[in-house]
Design an enzyme around this catalytic site. Structure first.
Site, PDB file in Angstrom:
ATOM      1  N   LYS A  67      -8.544 -11.083   7.134  1.00 21.98           N
ATOM      2  CA  LYS A  67      -8.194 -10.241   8.295  1.00 21.98           C
ATOM      3  C   LYS A  67      -9.313  -9.247   8.577  1.00 21.98           C
ATOM      4  O   LYS A  67      -9.739  -9.058   9.722  1.00 21.98           O
ATOM      5  CB  LYS A  67      -6.887  -9.507   7.979  1.00 21.98           C
ATOM      6  CG  LYS A  67      -6.550  -8.324   8.852  1.00 21.98           C
ATOM      7  CD  LYS A  67      -5.198  -7.725   8.518  1.00 21.98           C
ATOM      8  CE  LYS A  67      -5.223  -6.849   7.299  1.00 21.98           C
ATOM      9  NZ  LYS A  67      -5.858  -5.531   7.489  1.00 21.98           N
ATOM     10  N   GLU A 119      -3.914  -6.632  -4.683  1.00 13.70           N
ATOM     11  CA  GLU A 119      -2.572  -7.078  -5.066  1.00 13.70           C
ATOM     12  C   GLU A 119      -2.621  -7.614  -6.494  1.00 13.70           C
ATOM     13  O   GLU A 119      -3.590  -8.252  -6.904  1.00 13.70           O
ATOM     14  CB  GLU A 119      -2.091  -8.150  -4.086  1.00 13.70           C
ATOM     15  CG  GLU A 119      -1.858  -7.575  -2.697  1.00 13.70           C
ATOM     16  CD  GLU A 119      -1.195  -8.562  -1.756  1.00 13.70           C
ATOM     17  OE1 GLU A 119      -1.597  -8.610  -0.593  1.00 13.70           O
ATOM     18  OE2 GLU A 119      -0.284  -9.282  -2.187  1.00 13.70           O
ATOM     19  N   CYS A 158      -5.997  -9.307   3.260  1.00 12.54           N
ATOM     20  CA  CYS A 158      -7.067  -8.370   3.639  1.00 12.54           C
ATOM     21  C   CYS A 158      -8.406  -9.015   3.953  1.00 12.54           C
ATOM     22  O   CYS A 158      -8.925  -8.852   5.049  1.00 12.54           O
ATOM     23  CB  CYS A 158      -7.235  -7.338   2.535  1.00 12.54           C
ATOM     24  SG  CYS A 158      -5.791  -6.300   2.397  1.00 12.54           S
ATOM     25  N   ASN A 212     -14.639  -5.051   2.009  1.00 10.26           N
ATOM     26  CA  ASN A 212     -13.966  -6.355   2.013  1.00 10.26           C
ATOM     27  C   ASN A 212     -14.862  -7.454   2.557  1.00 10.26           C
ATOM     28  O   ASN A 212     -14.818  -8.590   2.072  1.00 10.26           O
ATOM     29  CB  ASN A 212     -12.664  -6.263   2.807  1.00 10.26           C
ATOM     30  CG  ASN A 212     -11.546  -5.691   1.947  1.00 10.26           C
ATOM     31  OD1 ASN A 212     -11.761  -5.361   0.774  1.00 10.26           O
ATOM     32  ND2 ASN A 212     -10.368  -5.563   2.505  1.00 10.26           N
ATOM     33  N   VAL A 251       0.841  -1.202   0.000  1.00 13.56           N
ATOM     34  CA  VAL A 251       0.000   0.000   0.000  1.00 13.56           C
ATOM     35  C   VAL A 251       0.873   1.247   0.000  1.00 13.56           C
ATOM     36  O   VAL A 251       0.738   2.128  -0.861  1.00 13.56           O
ATOM     37  CB  VAL A 251      -0.947  -0.003   1.219  1.00 13.56           C
ATOM     38  CG1 VAL A 251      -1.708   1.321   1.304  1.00 13.56           C
ATOM     39  CG2 VAL A 251      -1.922  -1.166   1.131  1.00 13.56           C
ATOM     40  N   GLU A 262      -7.617   2.516   1.536  1.00 12.71           N
ATOM     41  CA  GLU A 262      -7.209   2.114   0.184  1.00 12.71           C
ATOM     42  C   GLU A 262      -8.066   0.929  -0.253  1.00 12.71           C
ATOM     43  O   GLU A 262      -8.568   0.167   0.565  1.00 12.71           O
ATOM     44  CB  GLU A 262      -5.729   1.735   0.151  1.00 12.71           C
ATOM     45  CG  GLU A 262      -5.269   0.760   1.209  1.00 12.71           C
ATOM     46  CD  GLU A 262      -5.555  -0.717   0.880  1.00 12.71           C
ATOM     47  OE1 GLU A 262      -5.594  -1.506   1.822  1.00 12.71           O
ATOM     48  OE2 GLU A 262      -5.769  -1.047  -0.296  1.00 12.71           O
ATOM     49  N   THR A 294      -5.560  -0.053   7.197  1.00 13.81           N
ATOM     50  CA  THR A 294      -6.923  -0.478   7.560  1.00 13.81           C
ATOM     51  C   THR A 294      -7.012  -0.565   9.080  1.00 13.81           C
ATOM     52  O   THR A 294      -6.283  -1.338   9.694  1.00 13.81           O
ATOM     53  CB  THR A 294      -7.218  -1.845   6.918  1.00 13.81           C
ATOM     54  OG1 THR A 294      -7.062  -1.705   5.499  1.00 13.81           O
ATOM     55  CG2 THR A 294      -8.619  -2.314   7.222  1.00 13.81           C
TER      56      THR A 294
END
Ligand code: UDX
Length: 433
Positions: free
Chosen positions: A261, A153, A258, A206, A11, A149, A125
């Site tokens: 998590k 990836e 991400c 997410n 990031v 953001e 995050t």
């Protein structure tokens, strides 16, 4: 504008290089000496398509990398905090790196700008409430802004320049406008919100993507059970404008740094806020179940050799965090299988996570076809193009056995059957599935 970035992960580094491309002057501060040394040589410390050339276009001109926060901050108007917030066992994000950075910033005071109020942007995050805490921690000599953001990836640079939206969360309108102005030349709607709203947008995005992937995996599992073909079902589903076609590809379960998590963090935050959530825990359970479904397709593996194509959590990256390979390969080894694995980019990162010397039955190879030699079965876990283009006939010729478990539905079931393979996709109807 002069900008400092703390943290040269995918990031921070991508954001820094792209802000340079937008004409800003950026200092990236990286404390890890190994990562810093590679950056100073103009090398990205991780595989991200297009990042190394972009870095080299600006290094020595309007991009600088340094190990010193003082150097990085000198003259900067904005500091982007892009430090890691890794998950604890409870799901709670570990804010230790962020806390240390903000402590350092507070001790320095606001002298690092030319007298204007420095803006500290949390791009990492962080759970809802963190920006508000950071503002209280730093005091009103600083202005804290949330700017989450949405970089994927493997496509991080394109995602920076072509976001679906930019989100800026702040209490100070002036600070919000300053951060929004950095994206003036980016063609995307800019949403100005409060702190908690911006933090929640990131988690909600997410979490919903993870839900969508788990939903696609469950429809595929149902198709397996019914002998139906999932791709046309999911394609027709995605044509519904209210649903959308992306993130409906069945696979071995979502991975990455991400989605797992952030889902766990949101569940943890809800528990702390005494709000009962049913969908997020279900999405995590469904994801774990999907991995077991893929393993079950191999049948008994004791005493057998399994070739594995794909270690990265998805194509386009060398990242193996929460990858299906990290969960599935150890289970195959524990069940008495020998595993020979290939990945075009992620062998090194995988070997760091699961050292071959600790697993005598595991071998990593540089040639995908070498992995097949003498193998009883092939398991495909990552959708790399070189696997998608592999001919079933060549796979059949290279394998000792005839079983292919294709967890990314890369191969054509009909062609695989004609080549003499017992083909098992995820939700694929066809001979042998
Ligand atoms: C994600 C979010 O997309 C991005 O917006 C956020 O900023 C960071 O987290 P990333 O982790 O790079 O990005 O991966 P992503 O492309 O979202 O894929 C996540 C996982 O879902 C991967 O394991 C991928 O293989 C899987 N996936 C994705 C599927 O199984 N099916 C799909 O259709 C899409």
């Amino acid at each position: 504008m002069q900008i400092a970035i703390a943290g040269a992960g995918y990031v921070g580094l991508t954001t820094g290089a792209c802000l340079c491309e937008l004409g800003h002057t950026v200092s990236v501060v990286e404390v890890d000496p190994i990562r810093l040394e590679r950056l100073e040589r103009g090398e990205s410390p991780f595989y991200e398509p297009g990042l190394t050339p972009l870095l080299n276009r600006h290094l020595g001109a309007n991009l600088r990398v340094t190990g010193s926060l003082s150097e990085g901050l000198a003259g900067a108007r904005v500091l982007f905090a892009c430090v890691g917030t890794p998950p604890r066992r409870t799901g709670a994000p570990d804010l230790g790196f962020l806390r240390r950075l903000l402590t350092d910033i507070r001790q320095r005071g606001a002298a690092w700008t030319d007298g204007a109020q420095p803006v500290v942007v949390l791009k990492s995050t962080v759970p809802p409430g963190t920006n508000r805490w950071a503002q209280g921690f730093l005091g009103d000599r600083f202005a804290v802004v949330s700017n989450p953001e949405f970089l994927r990836e493997g496509t991080a640079i394109a995602d920076f320049f072509h976001p679906d939206r930019v989100v800026v969360g702040a209490e100070s309108a002036a600070a919000a406008d300053l951060v929004a102005s950095l994206y003036d030349t980016v063609d995307a709607p800019v949403m100005m919100t409060g702190w908690e709203e911006a933090e929640l947008v990131k988690y909600a995005t997410n979490a919903f993507l993870a839900l969508k992937v788990s939903f696609a995996n469950e429809i595929a599992a149902l198709c397996d059970g019914l002998g139906a073909d999932a791709p046309p079902v999911l394609r027709a589903l995605g044509l519904d404008q209210r649903i959308g076609e992306r993130f409906l590809a069945p696979g071995p379960g979502f991975g990455g740094s991400c989605l797992p998590k952030d889902l766990a963090a949101l569940r943890w935050k809800a528990q702390r806020t005494r709000v009962r959530l049913d969908l997020l825990p279900a999405a995590l359970r469904a994801n774990r179940r999907q991995r077991q479904r893929v393993i079950a397709k191999l049948g008994p593996v004791s005493g057998k050799r399994v070739a594995v194509w794909g270690l990265a959590f998805k194509a386009g990256t060398d990242d193996v965090r929460e990858a299906a390979s990290l969960e599935i390969i150890p289970q195959l080894l524990s069940a008495g299988a020998e595993v020979v694995a290939h990945d075009p980019e992620a062998r090194e990162t995988f070997a760091r996570a699961i050292p071959a010397e600790q697993h005598p039955g595991l071998r990593l190879v540089a040639d995908p076809w070498e992995a097949l030699a003498g193998a009883d079965a092939l398991l495909i876990l990552t959708e790399w193009p070189i696997y998608r283009s592999a001919s079933p006939e060549a796979i059949r010729a290279a394998l000792k056995g005839d079983l292919v478990v294709d967890a990314r539905n890369l191969l054509d079931p009909e062609r695989a059957a004609q080549a003499g393979l017992r083909y098992k996709g995820v939700g694929r109807r066809g001979p042998g599935t």
